[in-house]
Write an enzyme that holds these catalytic residues in place. Structure first.
Site, PDB file in Angstrom:
ATOM      1  N   CYS A 104      32.732  36.469  32.904  1.00  0.00           N
ATOM      2  CA  CYS A 104      31.794  36.044  31.856  1.00  0.00           C
ATOM      3  C   CYS A 104      31.905  36.555  30.582  1.00  0.00           C
ATOM      4  O   CYS A 104      32.218  37.894  30.381  1.00  0.00           O
ATOM      5  CB  CYS A 104      30.562  36.499  32.346  1.00  0.00           C
ATOM      6  SG  CYS A 104      30.012  35.378  33.966  1.00  0.00           S
TER       7      CYS A 104
ATOM      8  N   ARG B  97      37.953  35.323  30.200  1.00  0.00           N
ATOM      9  CA  ARG B  97      37.024  36.189  30.876  1.00  0.00           C
ATOM     10  C   ARG B  97      36.219  35.391  32.314  1.00  0.00           C
ATOM     11  O   ARG B  97      35.815  35.853  33.174  1.00  0.00           O
ATOM     12  CB  ARG B  97      35.915  36.923  30.198  1.00  0.00           C
ATOM     13  CG  ARG B  97      36.430  37.860  29.197  1.00  0.00           C
ATOM     14  CD  ARG B  97      35.127  38.488  28.332  1.00  0.00           C
ATOM     15  NE  ARG B  97      34.441  39.215  29.398  1.00  0.00           N
ATOM     16  CZ  ARG B  97      34.614  40.672  29.538  1.00  0.00           C
ATOM     17  NH1 ARG B  97      35.560  41.053  28.945  1.00  0.00           N
ATOM     18  NH2 ARG B  97      33.956  41.266  30.189  1.00  0.00           N
TER      19      ARG B  97
ATOM     20  N   TRP C 250      32.074  32.927  34.624  1.00  0.00           N
ATOM     21  CA  TRP C 250      32.652  33.036  35.962  1.00  0.00           C
ATOM     22  C   TRP C 250      31.615  33.197  37.014  1.00  0.00           C
ATOM     23  O   TRP C 250      30.983  34.200  37.047  1.00  0.00           O
ATOM     24  CB  TRP C 250      33.587  34.374  36.022  1.00  0.00           C
ATOM     25  CG  TRP C 250      34.646  34.435  36.986  1.00  0.00           C
ATOM     26  CD1 TRP C 250      35.840  33.924  37.316  1.00  0.00           C
ATOM     27  CD2 TRP C 250      34.301  35.400  38.185  1.00  0.00           C
ATOM     28  NE1 TRP C 250      36.245  34.485  38.288  1.00  0.00           N
ATOM     29  CE2 TRP C 250      35.628  35.126  38.968  1.00  0.00           C
ATOM     30  CE3 TRP C 250      33.415  36.028  38.650  1.00  0.00           C
ATOM     31  CZ2 TRP C 250      35.576  35.997  40.430  1.00  0.00           C
ATOM     32  CZ3 TRP C 250      33.503  36.899  39.863  1.00  0.00           C
ATOM     33  CH2 TRP C 250      34.569  36.527  40.710  1.00  0.00           C
TER      34      TRP C 250
ATOM     35  N   ASN D  77      26.211  38.757  31.862  1.00  0.00           N
ATOM     36  CA  ASN D  77      27.612  39.095  32.380  1.00  0.00           C
ATOM     37  C   ASN D  77      27.386  40.047  33.510  1.00  0.00           C
ATOM     38  O   ASN D  77      26.712  41.210  33.238  1.00  0.00           O
ATOM     39  CB  ASN D  77      28.718  39.477  31.477  1.00  0.00           C
ATOM     40  CG  ASN D  77      29.784  40.073  31.989  1.00  0.00           C
ATOM     41  OD1 ASN D  77      30.210  39.958  33.071  1.00  0.00           O
ATOM     42  ND2 ASN D  77      30.601  40.984  31.031  1.00  0.00           N
ATOM     43  N   GLY D  78      27.583  39.991  34.706  1.00  0.00           N
ATOM     44  CA  GLY D  78      27.414  40.962  35.660  1.00  0.00           C
ATOM     45  C   GLY D  78      26.641  40.239  36.967  1.00  0.00           C
ATOM     46  O   GLY D  78      26.469  38.979  37.124  1.00  0.00           O
TER      47      GLY D  78
ATOM     48  N   GLU E  49      54.090  42.922  43.858  1.00  0.00           N
ATOM     49  CA  GLU E  49      53.753  42.258  42.527  1.00  0.00           C
ATOM     50  C   GLU E  49      54.234  40.693  42.127  1.00  0.00           C
ATOM     51  O   GLU E  49      53.435  39.939  41.814  1.00  0.00           O
ATOM     52  CB  GLU E  49      54.014  43.074  41.579  1.00  0.00           C
ATOM     53  CG  GLU E  49      53.659  42.753  40.153  1.00  0.00           C
ATOM     54  CD  GLU E  49      52.262  42.421  39.634  1.00  0.00           C
ATOM     55  OE1 GLU E  49      51.564  42.780  40.420  1.00  0.00           O
ATOM     56  OE2 GLU E  49      52.172  41.993  38.737  1.00  0.00           O
TER      57      GLU E  49
ATOM     58  N   LYS F  25      52.049  37.336  41.493  1.00  0.00           N
ATOM     59  CA  LYS F  25      52.078  36.743  40.298  1.00  0.00           C
ATOM     60  C   LYS F  25      52.250  35.353  40.776  1.00  0.00           C
ATOM     61  O   LYS F  25      51.521  34.289  40.092  1.00  0.00           O
ATOM     62  CB  LYS F  25      53.238  36.990  39.483  1.00  0.00           C
ATOM     63  CG  LYS F  25      53.226  38.066  38.621  1.00  0.00           C
ATOM     64  CD  LYS F  25      52.378  38.060  37.437  1.00  0.00           C
ATOM     65  CE  LYS F  25      50.929  38.510  37.783  1.00  0.00           C
ATOM     66  NZ  LYS F  25      50.733  39.762  37.950  1.00  0.00           N
TER      67      LYS F  25
ATOM     68  N   GLU G 225      48.626  33.793  42.109  1.00  0.00           N
ATOM     69  CA  GLU G 225      47.402  33.677  41.413  1.00  0.00           C
ATOM     70  C   GLU G 225      47.750  32.523  40.453  1.00  0.00           C
ATOM     71  O   GLU G 225      46.938  31.836  40.144  1.00  0.00           O
ATOM     72  CB  GLU G 225      47.151  34.824  40.723  1.00  0.00           C
ATOM     73  CG  GLU G 225      48.194  35.456  39.934  1.00  0.00           C
ATOM     74  CD  GLU G 225      47.805  36.952  39.405  1.00  0.00           C
ATOM     75  OE1 GLU G 225      46.413  37.174  39.412  1.00  0.00           O
ATOM     76  OE2 GLU G 225      48.601  37.672  39.114  1.00  0.00           O
TER      77      GLU G 225
ATOM     78  N   HIS H  85      59.420  42.916  61.837  1.00  0.00           N
ATOM     79  CA  HIS H  85      58.372  43.235  62.610  1.00  0.00           C
ATOM     80  C   HIS H  85      57.288  42.088  62.555  1.00  0.00           C
ATOM     81  O   HIS H  85      56.059  42.151  62.929  1.00  0.00           O
ATOM     82  CB  HIS H  85      57.694  44.334  62.234  1.00  0.00           C
ATOM     83  CG  HIS H  85      58.770  45.664  62.371  1.00  0.00           C
ATOM     84  ND1 HIS H  85      59.145  46.171  63.484  1.00  0.00           N
ATOM     85  CD2 HIS H  85      59.251  46.301  61.478  1.00  0.00           C
ATOM     86  CE1 HIS H  85      60.065  47.109  63.346  1.00  0.00           C
ATOM     87  NE2 HIS H  85      60.136  47.223  62.050  1.00  0.00           N
TER      88      HIS H  85
ATOM     89  N   LYS I 118      39.919  37.734  33.984  1.00  0.00           N
ATOM     90  CA  LYS I 118      40.673  38.780  33.302  1.00  0.00           C
ATOM     91  C   LYS I 118      40.001  40.263  33.815  1.00  0.00           C
ATOM     92  O   LYS I 118      40.672  41.349  34.274  1.00  0.00           O
ATOM     93  CB  LYS I 118      40.789  38.653  31.991  1.00  0.00           C
ATOM     94  CG  LYS I 118      41.850  39.781  31.299  1.00  0.00           C
ATOM     95  CD  LYS I 118      43.128  39.326  31.717  1.00  0.00           C
ATOM     96  CE  LYS I 118      44.000  40.372  31.425  1.00  0.00           C
ATOM     97  NZ  LYS I 118      45.334  40.160  32.117  1.00  0.00           N
TER      98      LYS I 118
HETATM   99  C1  F6R Z   1      46.877  40.270  38.551  1.00  0.00           C
HETATM  100  C2  F6R Z   1      45.755  40.815  37.957  1.00  0.00           C
HETATM  101  C3  F6R Z   1      44.914  41.548  38.760  1.00  0.00           C
HETATM  102  C4  F6R Z   1      44.368  42.958  38.036  1.00  0.00           C
HETATM  103  C5  F6R Z   1      43.079  43.646  38.877  1.00  0.00           C
HETATM  104  C6  F6R Z   1      42.822  45.029  38.347  1.00  0.00           C
HETATM  105  O1  F6R Z   1      47.837  39.706  37.709  1.00  0.00           O
HETATM  106  O2  F6R Z   1      45.658  40.811  36.710  1.00  0.00           O
HETATM  107  O3  F6R Z   1      45.169  41.728  40.112  1.00  0.00           O
HETATM  108  O4  F6R Z   1      45.474  43.838  37.999  1.00  0.00           O
HETATM  109  O5  F6R Z   1      42.107  42.752  38.758  1.00  0.00           O
HETATM  110  O6  F6R Z   1      42.308  44.773  36.976  1.00  0.00           O
HETATM  111  P1  F6R Z   1      42.577  46.053  35.824  1.00  0.00           P
HETATM  112  O7  F6R Z   1      43.894  46.523  36.046  1.00  0.00           O
HETATM  113  O8  F6R Z   1      41.977  45.446  34.499  1.00  0.00           O
HETATM  114  O9  F6R Z   1      41.628  46.969  36.411  1.00  0.00           O
END
Ligand code: F6R
Length: 617
Positions: free
Chosen positions: A2, A27, A75, A101-102, A490, A494, A497, A513, A612
């Site tokens: 948000c 956000r 969000w 927001n929250g 990772e 990527k 998501e 396994h 984000k």
């Molecule tokens: C993936 C991504 C998320 C963040 C996670 C932690 O691309 O961005 O998995 O890494 O939400 O966020 P931060 O680093 O802001 O604590």
């Protein structure tokens, strides 16, 4: 999670709010809304499910009508994305508007109480409960003014919030409050801005107040910014900070998406992370955060790294780095698990929190817990002055610049860079990393930005072509060993998501396994196989995949022959010491995810269901 924007001043509030919401859309982006105070001090609300563009379609008539207002991009937490659940929410008497927001955790109890008093609710949100609670306190006693009622209401709720509130009978006034979710107040010449981060107002002012936890503020052109504690109304002296953020940093700079821009920024961002810290000619790593507390690290029983998502993957690589070079035991934990499992922590532990945003609720809560138990808390954050950065005992900023694409790329490689510096610094200091090795490693690290540049130049088009063959694929496996096992995790994250293709990362040897059962001619397997790093073992894994007709996309060093001969697709990266290979190997994997998602028509910068900054647990 948000985004909130507010404005009062001499400019058109509609433009400021809408443009600000666009900057905050990373956000949250399932619905958007705006409220402005019109010439008769009436509140005009427009809101809709969808993006800020959808909001503009229904609200353009408000343009030029007001100099004060606020907006929200959502969000969803309570209630599905819908017009009804969009913010702003109005109180029953239609006089108070609130954006939030929250999460208000006890909203249900309050809703029951308000319902018994005759209040009705149009949405399923916790926010509508809060705005009506404010009305309730004002109705209860006609002497209670608007900011006081907001304060009373905030004292009744628990959870996490950043809010902005307007009241029709208090024209020209914005009331804000925060607990657990960020909120900044931009101070201009005869104007004030409110936003979840500074990006909506950076082009208008460089001065901002970051509202502290448990504080609220009443903002008006007439009386300025009056900050109080929410619990007992004590007056707080505003602390004005100078913003380092520039407009250029938060724009796309000619790239189609922020994500692509951020992938291509990595030579610079990794360099910026090392700037002033890695002094190769002098043979030193300067990190005040570590050096000032070196005894804590030296005497630590263990280091616990806590993080979520991509930052957690960086933490796993940090474990390999710190254990190899500094020989200090490291444990890596998901913040969400750590905080709820009654972990054993003592004052001999050092806890490192890694967070791009510095606002992740689980990481923040885990840190607070560790702090309460006496551990020394170190933060690795990208966002300067973020909540996590502010509660840690010490830390290092990654200085990767603002990361707007929801999928983390340059923040990840910057986190790896900081962790590498920490490992080398500690290893050198405690004698586990000899001078000759230290010197050769730091020289190599210094050249990593150039290696990334080479990889971008040599793999971008190739990866684009490879991606075309996987547009309709439904599953992917990513494999790596040692340092590149977390890089495989990772890479898989990527892809899933942003493209919504199911992808799993595994240590290559674990394949037999279980996951090996999945392999047939339809299963693409991305395998990270640099020369330094269990290469012979990886060759055996590749043979096992080949025997089952899996489609192999191999990330190998230039000049590789063995794995390349078995692979269907070969992506070459320069040879480095093993500890640097995740940084270099991650770049083509980011590109692969990006191009597959683009070819599938996905919204790369704003993938569905994600946000984000995850400020709710
Ligand atoms: C993936 C991504 C998320 C963040 C996670 C932690 O691309 O961005 O998995 O890494 O939400 O966020 P931060 O680093 O802001 O604590």
């Amino acid at each position: 999670m948000c985004g909130i924007v507010g404005y009062t001043g001499f400019q058109d509030a509609y433009d400021i709010v809408i443009n600000g919401l666009r900057r905050l859309e990373y956000r949250g982006y399932d619905s958007a809304g705006i409220v402005l105070e019109d010439g008769n001090n009436k509140l005009e609300v427009e809101k809709t499910k969808g993006k800020v563009d959808d909001l503009v379609k229904i609200s353009e008539g408000l343009k030029g009508t007001s100099k004060i207002g606020m907006g929200h991009t959502r969000w969803a937490t309570h209630g599905v994305p819908s017009d009804r659940n969009s913010h702003p929410h109005l109180s029953n008497n239609n006089k108070i508007a609130l954006v939030h927001n929250g999460i208000i955790e006890n909203y249900d109890t309050i809703k029951t109480m308000l319902t018994e008093k005759g209040f009705t609710f149009k949405s399923e949100t916790d926010t509508e409960v809060l705005v009506n609670l404010i009305q309730y306190f004002m109705d209860l006693n006609s002497e209670t003014d608007f900011p006081t009622a907001v304060r009373y209401a905030l004292n009744e709720v628990y959870g996490a919030y950043a809010i902005t509130v307007m009241h029709e009978d208090f024209p020209g006034v914005l009331v804000v409050g925060r607990l657990g979710s960020p909120l900044a107040i931009g101070i201009g010449e005869k104007e004030y801005f409110i936003a979840s981060d500074a990006s909506p107002f950076v082009e208008f002012t460089k001065e901002a107040i970051y509202l502290e936890e448990g504080h609220m503020a009443t903002i008006s052109l007439e009386n300025g910014v009056d900050i109080r504690t929410i619990n007992d109304n004590s007056k707080i002296k505003p602390e004005i900070q100078e913003l380092k953020l520039s407009l250029e940093q938060i724009e796309k700079g000619g790239y189609e998406h922020f994500m692509l821009k951020e992938i291509f920024e990595q030579p610079k961002s990794v360099h910026d992370t090392m700037r002033g810290r890695l002094l190769v000619d002098e043979g030193v790593i300067k990190m005040a955060g570590i050096w000032d507390h070196i005894e804590k690290f030296k005497n630590a029983n263990r280091i616990i790294i806590i993080a979520c998502g991509t930052s957690w993957h960086a933490g796993l690589i940090g474990e390999y780095l710190i254990e190899e070079y500094a020989r200090i035991p490291v444990e890596v934990e998901y913040a969400s698990e750590f905080r709820y499992r009654n972990p054993i922590i003592t004052d001999k532990d050092v806890v490192i929190a890694i967070s791009q945003s510095g606002e992740t609720a689980d990481t923040m809560a885990a840190l607070k817990l560790a702090k309460e138990k006496g551990a020394f808390i170190y933060g690795i954050c990208n966002v300067v002055d973020s909540s996590i950065a502010r509660i840690t005992d010490a830390g290092s900023y990654t200085h990767a610049g603002p990361e707007i694409g929801v999928a983390s790329t340059k923040a990840f490689t910057a986190q790896l860079t900081i962790l590498t510096l920490i490992a080398f610094k500690l290893g050198k200091h405690n004698g586990n990393l000899g001078n000759a090795d230290f010197m050769s490693l730091i020289a190599e690290l210094d050249a990593i930005p150039k290696r990334i540049e080479d990889v971008l130049a040599s793999t971008n088009e190739l990866v684009q072509d490879i991606a075309k063959d996987f547009v309709s694929t439904t599953n992917f496996l990513y494999l790596g060993r040692g340092y590149n096992y977390p890089a495989a995790l990772e890479g898989a994250l990527k892809l899933k998501e942003i493209s919504y293709i199911h992808a799993e990362g595994y240590p290559a040897a674990e394949m037999k396994h279980g996951p090996i059962a999945l392999i047939d001619e339809n299963m693409p397997i991305v395998i990270i196989a640099p020369k330094k790093g269990h290469y012979d073992k990886i060759v055996s894994n590749v043979q096992e995949i080949k025997a089952r007709k899996g489609k192999i996309i191999a990330v190998v060093n230039k000049g590789d022959t063995q794995v390349s001969a078995m692979a269907d697709y070969v992506i070459e990266i320069p040879e480095t010491s093993e500890c640097f290979s995740p940084i270099v190997a991650s770049v083509p994997l980011q590109l692969l995810a990006y191009y597959i998602a683009v070819y599938r028509g996905a919204n790369v910068d704003q993938p569905r269901n994600l946000a984000k900054s995850v400020t709710v647990e």
